[in-house]
Design a protein around this motif. Structure first.
Motif, mmCIF file in Angstrom:
data_model
loop_
_atom_site.group_PDB
_atom_site.id
_atom_site.type_symbol
_atom_site.label_atom_id
_atom_site.label_comp_id
_atom_site.label_asym_id
_atom_site.label_seq_id
_atom_site.Cartn_x
_atom_site.Cartn_y
_atom_site.Cartn_z
ATOM 1 N N MET A 1 0.882 -1.264 0.049
ATOM 2 C CA MET A 1 0.389 0.101 -0.316
ATOM 3 C C MET A 1 0.559 1.493 -0.192
ATOM 4 O O MET A 1 0.438 1.782 0.054
ATOM 5 C CB MET A 1 -1.075 0.085 1.064
ATOM 6 C CG MET A 1 -1.518 0.855 1.355
ATOM 7 S SD MET A 1 -2.766 1.380 2.723
ATOM 8 C CE MET A 1 -3.445 0.076 2.881
ATOM 9 N N SER A 4 5.131 3.111 4.859
ATOM 10 C CA SER A 4 4.449 3.400 5.991
ATOM 11 C C SER A 4 4.903 3.556 6.874
ATOM 12 O O SER A 4 4.750 3.865 7.914
ATOM 13 C CB SER A 4 2.973 2.568 6.219
ATOM 14 O OG SER A 4 4.307 1.859 6.776
ATOM 15 N N GLU A 14 -3.708 7.231 11.130
ATOM 16 C CA GLU A 14 -4.855 5.960 10.604
ATOM 17 C C GLU A 14 -5.354 6.646 9.913
ATOM 18 O O GLU A 14 -6.682 7.686 10.154
ATOM 19 C CB GLU A 14 -4.688 5.226 11.083
ATOM 20 C CG GLU A 14 -3.828 3.875 11.400
ATOM 21 C CD GLU A 14 -4.222 2.591 11.885
ATOM 22 O OE1 GLU A 14 -3.291 1.781 12.840
ATOM 23 O OE2 GLU A 14 -5.550 2.618 12.257
ATOM 24 N N SER A 45 -6.641 7.994 -2.907
ATOM 25 C CA SER A 45 -4.493 8.087 -2.143
ATOM 26 C C SER A 45 -5.184 8.867 -1.073
ATOM 27 O O SER A 45 -5.519 9.777 -1.451
ATOM 28 C CB SER A 45 -4.566 8.432 -4.446
ATOM 29 O OG SER A 45 -4.567 9.559 -4.707
ATOM 30 N N ILE A 46 -4.070 8.958 -0.419
ATOM 31 C CA ILE A 46 -3.740 10.200 0.079
ATOM 32 C C ILE A 46 -2.086 9.790 -0.168
ATOM 33 O O ILE A 46 -0.995 8.921 0.083
ATOM 34 C CB ILE A 46 -3.805 9.461 1.819
ATOM 35 C CG1 ILE A 46 -5.105 9.811 2.006
ATOM 36 C CG2 ILE A 46 -3.635 10.247 2.788
ATOM 37 C CD1 ILE A 46 -5.905 9.359 3.149
ATOM 38 N N GLN A 49 0.601 6.301 -1.097
ATOM 39 C CA GLN A 49 -0.617 5.185 -1.356
ATOM 40 C C GLN A 49 -1.336 5.084 -2.204
ATOM 41 O O GLN A 49 -2.723 6.522 -2.311
ATOM 42 C CB GLN A 49 -0.683 4.807 0.318
ATOM 43 C CG GLN A 49 0.486 5.021 1.420
ATOM 44 C CD GLN A 49 0.019 5.484 2.858
ATOM 45 O OE1 GLN A 49 -0.698 4.098 2.929
ATOM 46 N NE2 GLN A 49 0.725 5.892 3.966
ATOM 47 N N TRP A 69 -10.516 -0.116 3.426
ATOM 48 C CA TRP A 69 -8.528 0.222 3.368
ATOM 49 C C TRP A 69 -7.846 0.744 4.699
ATOM 50 O O TRP A 69 -8.881 1.846 4.812
ATOM 51 C CB TRP A 69 -7.691 0.820 2.563
ATOM 52 C CG TRP A 69 -8.231 0.418 1.104
ATOM 53 C CD1 TRP A 69 -7.813 -0.636 0.941
ATOM 54 C CD2 TRP A 69 -9.104 -0.103 0.244
ATOM 55 N NE1 TRP A 69 -8.105 -1.332 -0.382
ATOM 56 C CE2 TRP A 69 -8.465 -0.496 -0.815
ATOM 57 C CE3 TRP A 69 -9.849 1.172 0.058
ATOM 58 C CZ2 TRP A 69 -10.142 -0.866 -2.153
ATOM 59 C CZ3 TRP A 69 -10.690 1.108 -0.801
ATOM 60 C CH2 TRP A 69 -11.067 0.329 -1.901
ATOM 61 N N THR A 70 -6.300 0.889 4.770
ATOM 62 C CA THR A 70 -6.871 1.652 6.416
ATOM 63 C C THR A 70 -4.830 2.633 5.796
ATOM 64 O O THR A 70 -4.203 1.201 5.038
ATOM 65 C CB THR A 70 -6.174 1.132 7.144
ATOM 66 O OG1 THR A 70 -7.907 0.265 7.826
ATOM 67 C CG2 THR A 70 -5.512 2.243 8.283
ATOM 68 N N PHE A 71 -5.030 3.870 5.876
ATOM 69 C CA PHE A 71 -3.263 4.061 5.222
ATOM 70 C C PHE A 71 -3.188 4.810 6.608
ATOM 71 O O PHE A 71 -3.248 5.221 7.365
ATOM 72 C CB PHE A 71 -3.651 5.480 3.902
ATOM 73 C CG PHE A 71 -5.073 5.401 2.990
ATOM 74 C CD1 PHE A 71 -3.994 5.420 1.897
ATOM 75 C CD2 PHE A 71 -6.293 5.643 2.764
ATOM 76 C CE1 PHE A 71 -4.639 5.284 0.661
ATOM 77 C CE2 PHE A 71 -6.406 5.590 1.673
ATOM 78 C CZ PHE A 71 -5.908 5.135 0.896
ATOM 79 N N LYS A 72 -2.296 4.832 6.615
ATOM 80 C CA LYS A 72 -0.806 5.109 7.856
ATOM 81 C C LYS A 72 0.088 6.001 7.380
ATOM 82 O O LYS A 72 0.597 5.571 5.615
ATOM 83 C CB LYS A 72 -0.091 3.528 8.080
ATOM 84 C CG LYS A 72 -1.643 2.641 8.794
ATOM 85 C CD LYS A 72 -0.559 1.775 9.673
ATOM 86 C CE LYS A 72 -1.560 0.787 10.550
ATOM 87 N NZ LYS A 72 -1.069 0.089 11.426
ATOM 88 N N SER A 79 -2.010 16.155 3.507
ATOM 89 C CA SER A 79 -1.955 14.797 2.458
ATOM 90 C C SER A 79 -3.633 15.003 2.143
ATOM 91 O O SER A 79 -4.289 14.257 3.185
ATOM 92 C CB SER A 79 -1.505 13.750 3.014
ATOM 93 O OG SER A 79 -0.211 13.293 2.793
ATOM 94 N N LEU A 81 -6.972 13.107 1.452
ATOM 95 C CA LEU A 81 -7.066 11.911 0.371
ATOM 96 C C LEU A 81 -7.578 12.309 -1.230
ATOM 97 O O LEU A 81 -9.387 13.368 -1.668
ATOM 98 C CB LEU A 81 -8.953 11.946 1.421
ATOM 99 C CG LEU A 81 -9.659 10.668 0.453
ATOM 100 C CD1 LEU A 81 -8.879 9.220 0.274
ATOM 101 C CD2 LEU A 81 -10.710 10.455 1.243
#
Length: 158
Positions: A1, A4, A14, A45-46, A49, A69-72, A79, A81
């Protein structure tokens, strides 16, 4: 992803994102007499990722995704979304950006975090030469959930 990893002295933040469905998507047919349909993906995307949904085909103009999903990451305030909805034949139909500050903090599942992105599809004129498109004048809607579940903070080291 994507990356992270965290910067020294920071705990990661997160953001959890769930895509629910898309409504009123443009439908098209490739040949005369064929059924109308569409086949779409949603891309989130962030920073660096990027994730995408599985491809969904529909003959009604409504697609159900139900994926999460989880973005870290370490520095979320820089950033946003970014969301794109792409038809596999017609290309990018629409895009939207949600600044990080507008994503609510909620460590627990919360229905109040539902977002609705309404857009009129953008279809490149060169794509229209190959297919017959209907519903392209309707407003489309993409429903998704986004919430910050953990905020970053600096750890004091002595």
């Amino acid at each position: 992803m994507g990356n992270s990893s965290t910067a020294p002295g920071y705990h990661p933040s997160e953001v959890k994102v769930s895509i629910l469905d898309a409504r009123n998507l443009p439908l098209y047919r490739k040949r005369k007499g064929g059924n109308y349909g569409s086949s779409t993906i949603v891309i989130f995307s962030i920073g660096d990722q990027v994730v995408r949904t599985l491809e969904r085909s529909t003959e009604t103009g409504n697609a159900v995704y139900n994926q999460s999903w989880t973005f870290k990451f370490t520095m979320p305030e820089h950033s946003p979304l970014f969301i794109q909805i792409k038809d596999m034949e017609l290309g990018i139909l629409g895009s939207h950006e949600v600044p990080f500050e507008e994503i609510p903090y909620s460590p627990h599942r919360d229905r109040k975090t539902l977002f609705s992105f309404v857009f009129k599809p953008t279809i490149a004129s060169d794509k229209l030469a190959d297919v017959t498109v209907i519903n392209s004048e309707k407003q489309c809607e993409l429903l998704f959930n986004a919430r910050v579940t953990q905020l970053h903070f600096k750890v004091n080291s002595r």
